[in-house]
Design an enzyme around this catalytic site. Structure first.
Site, PDB file in Angstrom:
ATOM      1  N   ARG A 167     -50.348  22.514  31.001  1.00 51.72           N
ATOM      2  CA  ARG A 167     -49.304  21.865  31.561  1.00 51.72           C
ATOM      3  C   ARG A 167     -49.179  20.316  31.193  1.00 51.72           C
ATOM      4  O   ARG A 167     -50.359  19.732  30.789  1.00 51.72           O
ATOM      5  CB  ARG A 167     -49.638  21.672  33.028  1.00 51.72           C
ATOM      6  N   CYS A 226     -47.221  17.056  32.741  1.00 49.59           N
ATOM      7  CA  CYS A 226     -46.379  16.421  33.958  1.00 49.59           C
ATOM      8  C   CYS A 226     -46.200  15.187  33.622  1.00 49.59           C
ATOM      9  O   CYS A 226     -47.043  14.296  33.608  1.00 49.59           O
ATOM     10  CB  CYS A 226     -47.290  16.840  35.093  1.00 49.59           C
TER      11      CYS A 226
END
Length: 125
Positions: free
Chosen positions: A101, A103
């Site tokens: 991920r 972010c």
């Protein structure tokens, strides 16, 4: 390549597809907390908006024959990094496989959304 579309997720609000299936992967466009029936953001607060964005993403992935459990990478955009902990609290309940991920905080998101999430997933196996 195959274009993915479902009425169970919000229609694209620009010149793009909900997702594209290519070479064994599903590449989704970013999903915000739009209600698929009304096209409006009705969820208030980061937790509710995160949940709606994930449910929209789930619908797109399922239309492609994939699912949240097959996600290998997400990119998450937050309007306020101060929402990071609350965002994570919801995110981790849906992405239990802990995909890779990124972010980041952004200046603004479409329709004043607090969060947007896009994903790459393995196509149905």
């Amino acid at each position: 390549m195959k274009t993915i579309h479902t009425n169970k997720a919000p229609a694209a609000i620009g010149p793009y597809s909900q997702a594209i299936a290519a070479q064994g992967f599903i590449y989704t466009s970013g999903q915000i907390a739009l209600n698929p029936q009304t096209g409006a953001i009705e969820a208030e607060g980061i937790e509710k908006q995160t949940e709606q964005a994930i449910l929209n993403l789930k619908a797109v992935l399922e239309a492609a024959g994939s699912g949240l459990e097959k996600v290998v990478k997400t990119t998450c955009f937050l309007q306020h990094m101060s929402d990071f902990a609350a965002f994570n609290g919801v995110y981790e309940t849906y992405f239990t496989g802990k995909p890779a991920r990124s972010c980041v905080e952004v200046g603004a998101l479409p329709k004043g959304a607090l969060v947007e999430i896009e994903a790459v997933a393995v196509a149905g196996e």
